[in-house]
Design an enzyme around this catalytic site. Structure first.
Site, PDB file in Angstrom:
ATOM      1  N   GLY A 173       2.585  -1.031   4.404  1.00  0.00           N
ATOM      2  CA  GLY A 173       2.563   0.388   4.051  1.00  0.00           C
ATOM      3  C   GLY A 173       3.981   0.930   3.915  1.00  0.00           C
ATOM      4  O   GLY A 173       4.626   0.778   2.880  1.00  0.00           O
ATOM      5  N   GLY A 174       4.481   1.551   4.984  1.00  0.00           N
ATOM      6  CA  GLY A 174       5.775   2.231   4.949  1.00  0.00           C
ATOM      7  C   GLY A 174       6.908   1.405   4.352  1.00  0.00           C
ATOM      8  O   GLY A 174       7.680   1.907   3.526  1.00  0.00           O
ATOM      9  N   GLU A 187      -7.208   4.537   7.541  1.00  0.00           N
ATOM     10  CA  GLU A 187      -6.934   5.963   7.269  1.00  0.00           C
ATOM     11  C   GLU A 187      -8.126   6.612   6.571  1.00  0.00           C
ATOM     12  O   GLU A 187      -8.423   7.787   6.797  1.00  0.00           O
ATOM     13  CB  GLU A 187      -5.646   6.098   6.442  1.00  0.00           C
ATOM     14  CG  GLU A 187      -4.420   5.819   7.303  1.00  0.00           C
ATOM     15  CD  GLU A 187      -3.189   5.373   6.530  1.00  0.00           C
ATOM     16  OE1 GLU A 187      -3.189   5.456   5.287  1.00  0.00           O
ATOM     17  OE2 GLU A 187      -2.228   4.926   7.189  1.00  0.00           O
ATOM     18  N   GLY A 197       1.879   2.338  10.836  1.00  0.00           N
ATOM     19  CA  GLY A 197       2.817   3.455  10.720  1.00  0.00           C
ATOM     20  C   GLY A 197       3.473   3.860  12.026  1.00  0.00           C
ATOM     21  O   GLY A 197       4.099   4.916  12.107  1.00  0.00           O
ATOM     22  N   GLU A 254      -5.798  -5.021  10.508  1.00  0.00           N
ATOM     23  CA  GLU A 254      -4.835  -3.939  10.675  1.00  0.00           C
ATOM     24  C   GLU A 254      -5.179  -3.125  11.932  1.00  0.00           C
ATOM     25  O   GLU A 254      -5.964  -2.164  11.855  1.00  0.00           O
ATOM     26  CB  GLU A 254      -4.862  -3.004   9.468  1.00  0.00           C
ATOM     27  CG  GLU A 254      -4.436  -3.644   8.178  1.00  0.00           C
ATOM     28  CD  GLU A 254      -3.801  -2.612   7.254  1.00  0.00           C
ATOM     29  OE1 GLU A 254      -2.674  -2.857   6.823  1.00  0.00           O
ATOM     30  OE2 GLU A 254      -4.411  -1.575   6.996  1.00  0.00           O
ATOM     31  N   HIS A 256      -9.789   0.937   4.465  1.00  0.00           N
ATOM     32  CA  HIS A 256      -8.539   1.178   5.203  1.00  0.00           C
ATOM     33  C   HIS A 256      -8.820   2.158   6.351  1.00  0.00           C
ATOM     34  O   HIS A 256      -9.594   3.100   6.197  1.00  0.00           O
ATOM     35  CB  HIS A 256      -7.480   1.740   4.253  1.00  0.00           C
ATOM     36  CG  HIS A 256      -6.112   1.739   4.856  1.00  0.00           C
ATOM     37  ND1 HIS A 256      -5.703   2.669   5.791  1.00  0.00           N
ATOM     38  CD2 HIS A 256      -5.056   0.894   4.690  1.00  0.00           C
ATOM     39  CE1 HIS A 256      -4.460   2.407   6.161  1.00  0.00           C
ATOM     40  NE2 HIS A 256      -4.034   1.332   5.502  1.00  0.00           N
ATOM     41  N   ASN A 291       0.864  -1.176   0.000  1.00  0.00           N
ATOM     42  CA  ASN A 291       0.000   0.000   0.000  1.00  0.00           C
ATOM     43  C   ASN A 291       0.905   1.232   0.000  1.00  0.00           C
ATOM     44  O   ASN A 291       1.461   1.600   1.034  1.00  0.00           O
ATOM     45  CB  ASN A 291      -0.896  -0.011   1.244  1.00  0.00           C
ATOM     46  CG  ASN A 291      -1.702   1.271   1.377  1.00  0.00           C
ATOM     47  OD1 ASN A 291      -1.833   2.029   0.418  1.00  0.00           O
ATOM     48  ND2 ASN A 291      -2.252   1.505   2.556  1.00  0.00           N
ATOM     49  N   TRP A 292       1.066   1.818  -1.175  1.00  0.00           N
ATOM     50  CA  TRP A 292       1.978   2.979  -1.281  1.00  0.00           C
ATOM     51  C   TRP A 292       1.323   4.253  -0.729  1.00  0.00           C
ATOM     52  O   TRP A 292       1.967   5.291  -0.665  1.00  0.00           O
ATOM     53  CB  TRP A 292       2.390   3.189  -2.743  1.00  0.00           C
ATOM     54  CG  TRP A 292       3.289   2.129  -3.298  1.00  0.00           C
ATOM     55  CD1 TRP A 292       3.763   1.022  -2.644  1.00  0.00           C
ATOM     56  CD2 TRP A 292       3.844   2.076  -4.618  1.00  0.00           C
ATOM     57  NE1 TRP A 292       4.567   0.282  -3.476  1.00  0.00           N
ATOM     58  CE2 TRP A 292       4.638   0.898  -4.698  1.00  0.00           C
ATOM     59  CE3 TRP A 292       3.736   2.891  -5.750  1.00  0.00           C
ATOM     60  CZ2 TRP A 292       5.319   0.544  -5.868  1.00  0.00           C
ATOM     61  CZ3 TRP A 292       4.420   2.525  -6.910  1.00  0.00           C
ATOM     62  CH2 TRP A 292       5.204   1.368  -6.969  1.00  0.00           C
ATOM     63  N   LYS A 293       0.067   4.179  -0.373  1.00  0.00           N
ATOM     64  CA  LYS A 293      -0.672   5.354   0.136  1.00  0.00           C
ATOM     65  C   LYS A 293      -0.499   6.522  -0.839  1.00  0.00           C
ATOM     66  O   LYS A 293      -0.400   6.302  -2.037  1.00  0.00           O
ATOM     67  CB  LYS A 293      -0.210   5.709   1.553  1.00  0.00           C
ATOM     68  CG  LYS A 293      -0.154   4.491   2.484  1.00  0.00           C
ATOM     69  CD  LYS A 293      -0.058   4.851   3.928  1.00  0.00           C
ATOM     70  CE  LYS A 293       0.206   3.593   4.746  1.00  0.00           C
ATOM     71  NZ  LYS A 293      -0.119   3.726   6.140  1.00  0.00           N
ATOM     72  N   SER A 309       3.003  -2.041  10.589  1.00  0.00           N
ATOM     73  CA  SER A 309       4.442  -2.026  10.872  1.00  0.00           C
ATOM     74  C   SER A 309       5.142  -3.344  10.554  1.00  0.00           C
ATOM     75  O   SER A 309       6.040  -3.773  11.295  1.00  0.00           O
ATOM     76  CB  SER A 309       4.692  -1.608  12.332  1.00  0.00           C
ATOM     77  OG  SER A 309       4.223  -0.277  12.533  1.00  0.00           O
TER      78      SER A 309
HETATM   79  C1  PEP Z   1      -1.053   0.156   5.865  1.00  0.00           C
HETATM   80  O1  PEP Z   1      -1.015   1.266   5.396  1.00  0.00           O
HETATM   81  O2  PEP Z   1      -1.954  -0.599   5.533  1.00  0.00           O
HETATM   82  C2  PEP Z   1      -0.005  -0.248   6.800  1.00  0.00           C
HETATM   83  C3  PEP Z   1      -0.070  -1.423   7.361  1.00  0.00           C
HETATM   84  O3  PEP Z   1       1.004   0.669   7.039  1.00  0.00           O
HETATM   85  P1  PEP Z   1       2.402   0.370   7.784  1.00  0.00           P
HETATM   86  O4  PEP Z   1       2.969  -0.895   7.188  1.00  0.00           O
HETATM   87  O5  PEP Z   1       3.245   1.564   7.481  1.00  0.00           O
HETATM   88  O6  PEP Z   1       2.119   0.210   9.229  1.00  0.00           O
END
Ligand code: PEP
Length: 259
Positions: free
Chosen positions: A234-235, A97, A173, A167, A95, A9-11, A213
């Site tokens: 994500g990150g 966010e 994050g 999640e 998601h 997930n590049w957001k 994470s």
């Molecule tokens: C996400 O955006 O779905 C996510 C899990 O982010 P991160 O890996 O940065 O915690």
């Protein structure tokens, strides 16, 4: 047996040029990797460029959201049909966010899940509790509500075409991942609910990914859990080397199934 899956997930990150480079690096880094399904979800603006970079590879393309209508007066929105046209096979829905910052509600997530299925996209339905909900003992209540609402009106067969991501919001994050035991407990609970909503057989085929994470350093211990079928990243998906490192851990799990 459920094939492990890792979704990036590049957001809202990346210029077109950066997206092209990152997709090409991931593609090249995974050329010889087998036993795991990989999907990249760039921002809408980079979907076509990433599709080009991934052409001929086994890596799939996905999007981070869609609208539930196929077309119409919905300024700023993108439909599932449009994503299919661009070559997407999956769409991330619900998601946290979007739920937290954009007011996305369960009934909208449900409409999106149904639209995605209608257009042949795999919905990746995200559920997860906040730190406060966990501290109040409401983890199961929260994820149950989100799962039941998100899959409302979806037939048992179609539930079998969905993927779920657990999640926990406190892990996204933050650098603090759920422990394998914490994640596994919730995944098991979600699978029990899927049995009820569809059937035991269908529930056994649905992949439940963990997100929050995930990094190369913790991926192996998380993915070792039989209930954790992969990761939503994500990150750590914004650097090819770290994302490829996570996928390779999932490939090891794919080659050594626990079930
Ligand atoms: C996400 O955006 O779905 C996510 C899990 O982010 P991160 O890996 O940065 O915690």
């Amino acid at each position: 047996m459920r094939k492990p899956m890792v979704v990036a997930n590049w957001k809202m990150h990346g210029t077109l040029a950066e997206a092209r480079v990152l997709a090409a690096q991931v593609r090249d880094g995974l050329r010889r990797t087998r036993g795991v399904e990989v999907v990249l979800c760039p921002p809408f603006t980079a979907l076509a460029a990433v599709a080009d970079a991934l052409a001929g590879s086994a890596i799939g393309l996905g999007a981070q959201n869609c609208h539930w209508e196929a077309s119409g007066a919905f300024t700023g929105e993108v439909s599932a049909a449009m994503l299919v046209e661009l070559g997407c096979r999956l769409v991330v829905l619900g998601h946290s966010e979007r739920r937290q910052h954009l007011g996305e509600a369960d009934h909208q997530v449900n409409l999106k899940v149904r639209a995605a299925l209608h257009h042949g996209l795999v919905p990746l339905l995200c559920v997860g509790e906040s730190a406060h909900e966990r501290s109040q003992g409401l983890t199961f209540t929260t994820v149950e509500g989100q799962l039941r609402a998100g899959l409302g009106g979806v037939s048992p067969d179609a539930i079998g075409r969905c993927i779920v991501a657990y999640e926990p919001i406190w892990a996204i994050g933050t650098g603090v991942n759920a422990t394998p035991a914490q994640a596994s407990e919730v995944h098991g609970y979600l699978r029990g609910l899927l049995s009820e909503l569809a059937s035991k057989e269908v529930a056994q085929t649905v992949r439940i990914l963990y997100g929050g994470s995930v990094k190369p350093e913790n991926a192996a211990e998380l993915l070792r859990e039989p209930e954790i079928d992969g990761a939503l990243v994500g990150g750590a998906s914004l650097q090819a080397a770290t994302f490829v490192g996570i996928v390779k851990k999932a490939a090891v799990r794919g080659a050594n199934p626990k079930e």
